[in-house]
Design a protein around this motif. Structure first.
Motif, PDB file in Angstrom:
ATOM      1  N   SER A 232       0.812  -1.216   0.000  1.00  0.00           N
ATOM      2  CA  SER A 232       0.000   0.000   0.000  1.00  0.00           C
ATOM      3  C   SER A 232       0.842   1.261   0.000  1.00  0.00           C
ATOM      4  N   THR A 233       2.000   1.234   0.648  1.00  0.00           N
ATOM      5  CA  THR A 233       2.837   2.427   0.735  1.00  0.00           C
ATOM      6  C   THR A 233       4.267   2.084   0.342  1.00  0.00           C
ATOM      7  N   PHE A 234       5.022   3.122  -0.007  1.00  0.00           N
ATOM      8  CA  PHE A 234       6.428   2.927  -0.341  1.00  0.00           C
ATOM      9  C   PHE A 234       7.199   2.447   0.878  1.00  0.00           C
ATOM     10  N   GLN A 235       6.780   2.934   2.067  1.00  0.00           N
ATOM     11  CA  GLN A 235       7.435   2.495   3.301  1.00  0.00           C
ATOM     12  C   GLN A 235       7.276   0.990   3.502  1.00  0.00           C
ATOM     13  N   GLN A 236       6.073   0.471   3.228  1.00  0.00           N
ATOM     14  CA  GLN A 236       5.856  -0.978   3.331  1.00  0.00           C
ATOM     15  C   GLN A 236       6.703  -1.733   2.315  1.00  0.00           C
ATOM     16  N   PHE A 237       6.802  -1.180   1.117  1.00  0.00           N
ATOM     17  CA  PHE A 237       7.637  -1.797   0.087  1.00  0.00           C
ATOM     18  C   PHE A 237       9.084  -1.914   0.559  1.00  0.00           C
ATOM     19  N   LEU A 238       9.608  -0.844   1.150  1.00  0.00           N
ATOM     20  CA  LEU A 238      10.993  -0.864   1.629  1.00  0.00           C
ATOM     21  C   LEU A 238      11.193  -1.917   2.713  1.00  0.00           C
ATOM     22  N   ASP A 239      10.289  -1.932   3.703  1.00  0.00           N
ATOM     23  CA  ASP A 239      10.475  -2.825   4.850  1.00  0.00           C
ATOM     24  C   ASP A 239      10.190  -4.283   4.530  1.00  0.00           C
ATOM     25  N   ASN A 240       9.334  -4.528   3.548  1.00  0.00           N
ATOM     26  CA  ASN A 240       8.937  -5.904   3.257  1.00  0.00           C
ATOM     27  C   ASN A 240       9.601  -6.495   2.025  1.00  0.00           C
ATOM     28  N   GLN A 241      10.263  -5.657   1.238  1.00  0.00           N
ATOM     29  CA  GLN A 241      10.884  -6.190   0.037  1.00  0.00           C
ATOM     30  C   GLN A 241      12.340  -5.780  -0.099  1.00  0.00           C
ATOM     31  N   GLN A 242      12.599  -4.484  -0.300  1.00  0.00           N
ATOM     32  CA  GLN A 242      13.968  -4.073  -0.564  1.00  0.00           C
ATOM     33  C   GLN A 242      14.843  -4.100   0.684  1.00  0.00           C
ATOM     34  N   TYR A 243      14.270  -3.691   1.836  1.00  0.00           N
ATOM     35  CA  TYR A 243      15.068  -3.617   3.052  1.00  0.00           C
ATOM     36  C   TYR A 243      14.430  -4.398   4.195  1.00  0.00           C
ATOM     37  N   MET A 308      17.589  10.235   9.631  1.00  0.00           N
ATOM     38  CA  MET A 308      16.206   9.933   9.294  1.00  0.00           C
ATOM     39  C   MET A 308      16.170   8.962   8.122  1.00  0.00           C
ATOM     40  N   ASP A 309      15.227   8.016   8.188  1.00  0.00           N
ATOM     41  CA  ASP A 309      15.071   7.041   7.114  1.00  0.00           C
ATOM     42  C   ASP A 309      13.608   6.625   7.071  1.00  0.00           C
ATOM     43  N   LEU A 310      13.123   6.281   5.886  1.00  0.00           N
ATOM     44  CA  LEU A 310      11.734   5.847   5.756  1.00  0.00           C
ATOM     45  C   LEU A 310      11.557   4.376   6.115  1.00  0.00           C
ATOM     46  N   SER A 311      12.659   3.625   6.134  1.00  0.00           N
ATOM     47  CA  SER A 311      12.589   2.210   6.486  1.00  0.00           C
ATOM     48  C   SER A 311      12.650   2.043   7.999  1.00  0.00           C
ATOM     49  N   SER A 312      11.568   1.526   8.601  1.00  0.00           N
ATOM     50  CA  SER A 312      11.570   1.320  10.046  1.00  0.00           C
ATOM     51  C   SER A 312      12.546   0.218  10.431  1.00  0.00           C
ATOM     52  N   ASN A 313      12.783  -0.746   9.536  1.00  0.00           N
ATOM     53  CA  ASN A 313      13.776  -1.788   9.825  1.00  0.00           C
ATOM     54  C   ASN A 313      15.164  -1.175   9.967  1.00  0.00           C
TER      55      ASN A 313
END
Length: 489
Positions: A232-243, A308-313
């Motif tokens: 749903s969001t770019f943040q989810q994409f980062l945490d669940n796929q790229q990072y 600061m980073d958009l990836s919570s991981n």
């Protein structure tokens, strides 16, 4: 839950409500910190959930057009009403938030302090959906929770609190989508993270990073872009796929301890030297990753760094390392640089490594950087760039799949000049990038056995393939690497 709060609300004191004998002193420092994070409240309608005895209510009433303060303990509500009803336009309700309801688009801000940790995941998801509906388009949700473990020192015979991780909250809240379709238009909405950071009062007074607060904004959800893979969001994409957490540690194994960007500590030391940092300066690191560069700047030069980073991981790992490093000069937050705001002239340096490739409107972002810098402040960015079009089909596919927005180094430099930066240096460092990739491939061969033992041979092959393809893209001229330095007069 009722029994728990009956036990801790007999006298309706701030110590009972905060479950901490040091509540008065904590409040003195915490209140201004949290209130300073909120969006402008002038002319707004505010819903305060879990208002307690009104620690925040009185301040919200003073700023907003109208405040609706809700708590499910009767004596808390009565105490709040007694102390604060005379201050302005407010309503005081005793209610269970899981059964609460309001008309659609009733509020500009929903404010919640220590409430969601008392809800189950199912209750939290249901409430998040309701809050989306109650908020007007563009409205904000603020909440603050105890994560990982408790903070207060009050004795508890039992504890109904859910001590979630920040990533758990991020996923739960941002994955909720609400259909707000109308007759003529089909649309839905969701929450985007604006900010997620530790409450500094607890860091300073209790050496405790488990108090986390969030600001999220209600935004329209368009059709999910292809590169987001259904998230749903770019943040989810980062945490669940790229990072993913595992993926980050895998990158770190290749780049060096603390680093997930090109060249690791070697290029970081080289580039940071260009800034001539001095003790006491304030640095903003946009896209901080797991904090290696931030720790280096703080330890070597005595500067204060906000990463600061958009990836919570990424940020969770960085915060874990910060505890080990014992560096109070370094702070981290999950935030979106395109939505974040700071007062003008806050920082001496804005620093960013291989991050802005994700951001579409670079000119608007650079305009923010310019305003955040003090006069004489410096900007230093490295980023993925591109050669002149037309690109090869393979590179075009790579850029589309990743969702990158790339420009030539020269065009990048022009953007910086457009917003007012001077002494702009737009350097094409692709040849250095190529040499770094080759050295990292060589290092990969040296650590192959240890890498496979820690991860897997499949991971090793994927990394090697990715690095080799990156090398090929650079050698054909499609992919470039830029280094950008500029100052604010």
């Amino acid at each position: 839950m009722t029994e728990f709060w009956k036990e801790h609300s007999k006298l309706a004191t701030v110590e009972e409500m905060m479950l901490d004998s040091n509540a008065q002193q904590l409040t003195q420092h915490e209140l201004p910190e949290i209130l300073s994070m909120l969006p402008c409240l002038a002319g707004t309608d505010v819903l305060e959930l879990g208002a307690g005895i009104g620690r925040y209510t009185r301040h919200l009433i003073g700023k907003a057009r109208h405040v609706t303060a809700v708590d499910f303990m009767e004596n808390f509500v009565e105490k709040n009403k007694e102390d604060n009803s005379h201050l302005g336009n407010a309503e005081f309700l005793q209610a269970d938030v899981t059964k609460l309801d309001f008309p659609k688009h009733s509020f500009d801000l929903v404010f919640s302090n220590w409430l969601l940790m008392y809800l189950s995941d199912h209750e939290l998801r249901s409430l998040a959906e309701k809050m989306l509906g109650w908020l007007r388009p563009g409205g904000h949700l603020f909440f603050r929770e105890s994560c990982f473990h408790q903070s207060g020192d009050s004795k508890r015979d039992f504890n109904p609190t859910h001590y979630r991780t920040p990533a758990h909250y991020n996923h739960l809240i941002t994955s909720v989508v609400l259909d707000e379709s109308e007759k003529a238009e089909k649309k839905c909405c969701g929450f985007d993270i604006v900010l997620n950071k530790p409450v500094q009062t607890y860091v300073k007074m209790k050496k405790n990073q488990n108090q986390l607060c969030w600001i999220l904004q209600k935004v329209r959800r368009d059709v999910v872009e292809q590169h987001q893979g259904g998230f749903s969001t770019f943040q989810q994409f980062l945490d669940n796929q790229q990072y993913t957490r595992r993926g980050i540690l895998l990158y770190e194994k290749m780049f060096g301890s603390g680093y997930v960007s090109t060249g690791g500590p070697r290029t970081t030391k080289e580039f940071v030297e260009m800034l001539n940092l001095t003790p006491g300066q304030k640095v903003l690191d946009v896209g901080c990753g797991i904090g290696g560069g931030d720790f280096h700047m703080a330890k070597t030069f005595g500067v204060e760094v906000l990463g600061m980073d958009l990836s919570s991981n990424m940020v969770e790992i960085a915060m874990e390392r910060a505890v080990t490093e014992k560096l109070p000069l370094v702070q981290f937050e999950v935030s979106d640089a395109t939505k974040r705001s700071f007062p003008d002239r806050t920082f001496d340096v804005v620093y960013s490594r291989d991050t802005i490739l994700h951001i579409k409107d670079k000119v608007d972002l650079f305009r923010k950087f310019y305003s955040w810098l003090k006069p004489g402040g410096k900007l230093l960015i490295s980023d993925y760039c591109c050669g002149e079009q037309p690109w090869s089909p393979a590179f075009q596919e790579y850029v589309s799949q990743r969702g990158y927005i790339l420009y030539t180094p020269q065009r990048y430099g022009q953007f910086l000049k457009e917003v007012g930066f001077t002494n702009v240096q737009a350097l094409d460092r692709t040849e250095q990038f190529i040499q770094v990739i080759k050295s990292e491939l060589h290092r990969a061969e040296e650590i192959k056995e240890a890498f496979i033992q820690e991860f897997s041979s499949e991971d090793y092959d994927i990394i090697l393939k990715g690095w080799t393809e990156k090398l090929q893209r650079c050698e054909t001229g499609d992919q470039r690497w830029g280094l950008f330095y500029a100052t604010k007069d």
